[in-house]
Structure formats: structure tokens, C-alpha cells
Design a protein around this motif. Sequence first.
Motif, short mmCIF file in Angstrom:
data_model
loop_
_atom_site.label_atom_id
_atom_site.label_comp_id
_atom_site.label_asym_id
_atom_site.label_seq_id
_atom_site.Cartn_x
_atom_site.Cartn_y
_atom_site.Cartn_z
N HIS A 281 0.81 -1.22 0.00
CA HIS A 281 0.00 0.00 0.00
C HIS A 281 0.85 1.27 0.00
N ILE A 282 2.14 1.14 0.26
CA ILE A 282 3.02 2.31 0.24
C ILE A 282 3.38 2.63 -1.22
N VAL A 283 3.19 3.88 -1.58
CA VAL A 283 3.39 4.33 -2.97
C VAL A 283 4.74 5.07 -3.06
N LYS A 284 5.47 4.84 -4.14
CA LYS A 284 6.75 5.53 -4.35
C LYS A 284 6.51 7.03 -4.52
N PRO A 285 7.16 7.85 -3.71
CA PRO A 285 6.93 9.31 -3.79
C PRO A 285 7.40 9.87 -5.14
N GLU A 286 6.54 10.62 -5.78
CA GLU A 286 6.87 11.26 -7.05
C GLU A 286 7.01 12.77 -6.90
N GLU A 287 6.54 13.31 -5.77
CA GLU A 287 6.59 14.75 -5.54
C GLU A 287 7.21 15.02 -4.18
N GLY A 288 7.74 16.21 -4.04
CA GLY A 288 8.28 16.63 -2.76
C GLY A 288 7.22 17.32 -1.93
N LEU A 289 7.70 18.03 -0.90
CA LEU A 289 6.81 18.72 0.03
C LEU A 289 7.08 20.21 -0.04
N VAL A 290 6.00 20.97 -0.08
CA VAL A 290 6.11 22.42 0.00
C VAL A 290 5.29 22.88 1.20
N LYS B 106 -1.69 20.57 6.89
CA LYS B 106 -2.36 19.94 5.76
C LYS B 106 -1.40 19.42 4.70
N PRO B 107 -0.37 20.19 4.29
CA PRO B 107 0.54 19.65 3.26
C PRO B 107 1.23 18.37 3.69
N VAL B 108 1.67 18.30 4.95
CA VAL B 108 2.34 17.09 5.43
C VAL B 108 1.36 15.94 5.50
N ASP C 18 -0.56 10.78 3.62
CA ASP C 18 -1.71 9.94 3.25
C ASP C 18 -1.56 9.38 1.85
N ALA C 19 -0.96 10.15 0.96
CA ALA C 19 -0.79 9.68 -0.42
C ALA C 19 0.30 8.61 -0.52
N ILE C 20 1.36 8.76 0.30
CA ILE C 20 2.49 7.82 0.22
C ILE C 20 2.29 6.61 1.12
N TRP C 21 1.88 6.88 2.34
CA TRP C 21 1.84 5.86 3.41
C TRP C 21 0.46 5.94 4.05
N PRO C 22 -0.58 5.45 3.38
CA PRO C 22 -1.96 5.66 3.86
C PRO C 22 -2.22 5.00 5.20
N LYS C 23 -3.09 5.60 5.97
CA LYS C 23 -3.52 5.00 7.23
C LYS C 23 -4.45 3.84 6.90
N LEU C 24 -4.19 2.66 7.51
CA LEU C 24 -4.94 1.45 7.16
C LEU C 24 -5.40 0.72 8.41
N THR C 25 -6.48 -0.03 8.25
CA THR C 25 -6.93 -0.97 9.27
C THR C 25 -6.70 -2.38 8.75
#
Length: 661
Positions: free
Chosen positions: A290-299, A365-367, A372-379
Motif C-alpha cells: 500500500h506504500i506508494v513511491k513518492p513522485e513529488e516533494g513537500l512544499v 495539511k501539506p504534510v 496519506d498519499a504515500i503511506w496511507p492509514k490502514l486498518t
Amino acid sequence: MPAHQLAPDVLAAEQTHLAESRAALQAMRAHAQSLSSDAAGDWVSQQILQSLLDQRVAALADHPDTPLFFGRLDRSMDDDLPSVIYVGRRHVHDGNSRPLVIDWRAPVSRPFYQASPADPMGVALRRRFGYHGGALTAFEDEPLNQGAELGPSRILTDEIERPRTGPMRDIVATIQPDQDEIVRAALAQTVCVQGAPGTGKTAVGLHRAAYLLFTHRERLARSGVMIVGPNRAFLSYISSVLPALGEVKVDQTTVAGLLGEHATPEDPMVSAVKGDARMAEVLRRALWLHIVKPEEGLVFSKGAYRHRVADYEVREIVASLRGTTRYGPGRAALTQRLAHLVLVRMEQRGESPDDRVQDAVARSKPVRQLVDAIWPKLTPEQVLYRLLADPEFLARAAKSDFSPEEQDTLLWRKPYRSWKSAKWSAADAALLDELGDLIERTPSIGHLVVDEAQDLSEMQLRALGRRCRNGSATVLGDLAQGTTAWSTSSWQAVLKHLGQDGEVTELTLGFRVPREVLDYAARLLPSIAPDLAAPRSLRPGAGSLSVRPDGELGRAVTEALTREGSIGVIVPDALAAEVSASLADVPHAVLGPDSTDEHRLLIVPATLAKGLEYDHVIVVEPADIVAAEPRGLARLYVVLTRAVTSLTVLHRKPLPAQLTA
């Protein structure tokens, strides 16, 4: 060895000591009741102290129909200990702190179980006491001097053979040397007991729990002790043992109670695949996929400044965390590391941010959106739902661990609309628990007692092992009584999946089931557990077995009711209602999975009989019991070994070939 029924002077002296001991116990309880928690400082401390006082009062409860002591040791050693010691279920002292009864678990009590003429352990004479209810009626002396010969103990035999009605009793008065070795095994040692029917393996496990609580009271009060049984009817049956030994705070539950009461019907073969230990790696992959490879950085914007974390920096953080921590803490660490890099950018601009600023950045919010996009919270439910509903995702997670046919077996035929509406099976419960531990670490307890462990799947064993990963376990069972599709054939495999290193001890000498009954049931062993030694019984039980092709249940029940003790009519599950209706004129109850009934006459579905005992057992149509499930012969072996006085087998259909040979 004859019991001394006619020794009035000795009996009178022992009865006086019994009365004195009972009075002292009442005084100890009254003193505990008089103590107040008001001396504690704050309200929380008062509540904790009051709870401890309540437990102490409950532990000091006297049971008038239960012997306060059952043995006496006349010691030959010249030391600071008393020359005469009375051994009982709990410690009792008088107002001057003089011990009147010594707890059976104390080291000084061990010779009561272990001493022999060959090794008297500093004891000259061992005395056993006979009781009727709570009244002392007889005694029996065993000299332990070198060369003495000990014959069979009549008092011990009478206690073992005493009719039983209601819940299981403790066995402190009848523990045998090999059982005592298991009971007193060190806390750090995991013990696995292969026990034939009637060898007392369940009682041994419960008494080991009581012994460990006595010996390591402070440590286990913090970490806890848990008993895990096969069903709630079994837990009800054993519920009185530990309280009778003064242990009133021990968790007792089932695997379903521990992992979740999920009971959606499922094909046993599907459950068997889900129970395979290979699922652990599949679940691990499914979660981390479920972890997605980051394609964007953080602003991150603050005032007129825009603080940037490059995409490659985000990828480096994710790569360093992935697989090195649990999923939940990893997600939290990712959040904090991103926030820390933002703080580094702030410091590079000449600012002086502190921890409060980092926490604010982590909650921004940006963080949150990036995490959430890279490492989503899961049950666990979300992950397992996707695994069982999405063939492509299952194939990615399974890789070569499961064949295409096995993957097809795992997939839902009619997927639910969403994970929130999914209905889970008992096998799914262990998978959800595995995922839960991959997300957040499962707390460990100090000691775990697992009964009927041969019936647990590899994934269920992993779930139980997590709960004692920092402690130890007592594993109880009988390979011949394995009745599930995933029943084990090796105790070494059980210990491996439990994550424990332990010794396997075999108990083959039975005390409860008559020899005639046990030999009859043992005819099934070559078909269900050919590697096991045939069990032996100390009780000949001549005339205890009756096999009747007439199938007349009414007559068999009427005969059983004329005898003393409990009666279990064990029937194929499908016939329980019909048999109950046929006995409508006789007071009885039908045992259910959550039943706590203590009727003298019980209709027992065959699948609930495991672990239970009745004085008189009537088995209805063995052929139907065998035909009802794939391991039906093993189920029949269980059913035939529930009797402690008599077994009556009723059949109109032909018996299994093994029983007619």
C-alpha cells in the motif's frame, strides 16, 4: 494400603487441627475485610488498593465442602522449619503467625508429591486424609524410611474415582510425581504436554498457572496470566479450579474471544489454506504494497516563505523506514521526519523553531496530504478485504508462496461492497490479528496456558505466540484428538509457530478413564495417530463398557440415573434436538457453545465434548459422528474417552470397522 477408619484418638486430634485452621482462616478473612483503602492518598490509589483488598478477601474464602488440608508431613530434618507440616490449598496462620496449613505450592510442600522411600526428601512419614464433603473421615500413613514399600493408596484412589457433578475440581490432593514436575517447571520454561485422555493434562496446566502465580506473584501481577480454551462450555467447566486454589484474577478466554467473535460459515478447505503459516508473508507483503513511491516533494508555506523538501529526499526517508518498523510507527516516523526537514529549512533561513513548531508542521495539511498519499492509514480489515476481493492484488502479494489454485481458493466468490460490510470467518480472525500486529505491536503477557492446542491453525498459533513473546507458555493437547482440518501432527511444529522453545512431555498413564473404556477407544489410534503410544489406565474398570446394537436410549438413560454422578449423552450434532425431544419427560439440558448449565443430565453435541468429563457417558450412533466431518474418527476418539465411570455405546447403524476388529 488400608486407610485408618477406626483411630478415634488420632482422628480427633486431626479434626481439632482442622477446626483450628478453619477458625484461623475466618480470622484472616475478617482482618482483610476490616482493612480500608482510605489510607491511600488520591482517589485512584484508593481504588487500586480497594481492588487488591477485594481480591485478598475473595482468595481467603472458605469452602466448607472442600478439605482445607489434605496431607501432613512428619519431617526428619533438624532445621528451623516445623517438624510437622499440614499441606493444603492455601496458607493459613494463627494470630501469632504460626503456620497451621502450608500452601501446596510452597517448596517445603514438594515432598508430599515427590518423596519416596528411595528419596524421602527429609520426611519420615506422609499422611493422607480422607474427607466426606468437608468433614475429615479417615487418614492413611505412608512411612518413607529406607526400604519401606508403598502399596496403592486407597484414599488417593477414592479421590480420583469420586463421582463428579458440575465443574472440574482441582487435583491438589492427587497430583502425581510426573505431573508435579510439569506444574513446578520454571517460569521461563515453556512446557508442551502431550496427554492421553484421563491423564489430567488440563488440570496440570491450570495448577501450573496457580503455582507460577504463587511463586512469581509480583511479576505476574504486572504482566498477567491467561488461559485459552477451545470453547465457552469448556471454560465454564474449568472455571472453579483456580478460584478454589485462591487465584481469582486470571483471564480465561477462547481463541475467538481473544481474536474476535467472527463466525461466518466457511468451507473447511478454505479455512485450512487461510490457516497456513505461509499467509504471514502474504499478509506482510499485502500491507507494505500500500506504500506508494513518492513522485513529488513537500512544499510548506509559512508567511512569505515556502520551505521545500525535494522528492528524492522523501524517497530516501520512505526507503529507510520501509520494512524496518511496524506500519503504524513507520507512518508516524515519516510524518515527523518530513516535519524535521522543514525545520532544517527554517533554520537555514535564520529562524529558531522549537519542538512546538515541528509538531505544528507535522499536523499541517501539506504534510498530512503527502503522508496519506504515500503511506496511507490502514486498518487490518481494509487490507484483508482488498486481498480477498482483488485477484491481481492477491497475486502480487502471494508471489510464488501460493499456487494459482490456492489463490483462487482464497478469493471471495461474491465480494462484499466494501470492507465495512464484510463478514469475517473464524480463520479470518487470525489473519486480521496478524495484520494488526504488523501495524501496531501486540502487547505480551507473562504466561499463557493453551489447551487443546492440537486443533489450532498455524496462524492461530502465531496469534497466541505474539501474546507471550516476552513470556512463556504451557501448551496442552493430544495429537490423537485433533479434529480440525488443520490439526497438527507434530508438537515441534506447534512450538515453532508459537515462537517458543520448549520441551515436549508425554503423559500416557491415565487416572480417570477406566482401562476397559480406554482400550476400546484406543482401537482407533492406528487410524488417527499411528505414532502415539497407546494410553494406559490405572483403573481396570471391569464392566464399565457396554456396546448395545438395540439403540434404546431411554433404557440407557434410566439405568444411568440410578447411579451416582453426572451423565453426558453425546450425540451427532444434527441429532441433538431430536434426542432432546425424545427425553422430554426426563429433566435435562442441551449443552451449547456458551452454555453454563450444570444439569446432572446433559445432551452434548459431539463437537462440544472435547475437554469435558462425565461419570456416565452414553454415545449415540458412532457412525453418524464419524460421517459428520473429515476427521470424524478423531472426533469419535474424543467422544469415547469422556467417561470416568461407565461408557454405553448405542447404535443401530454398523460401527466403524476399527471398533469391530
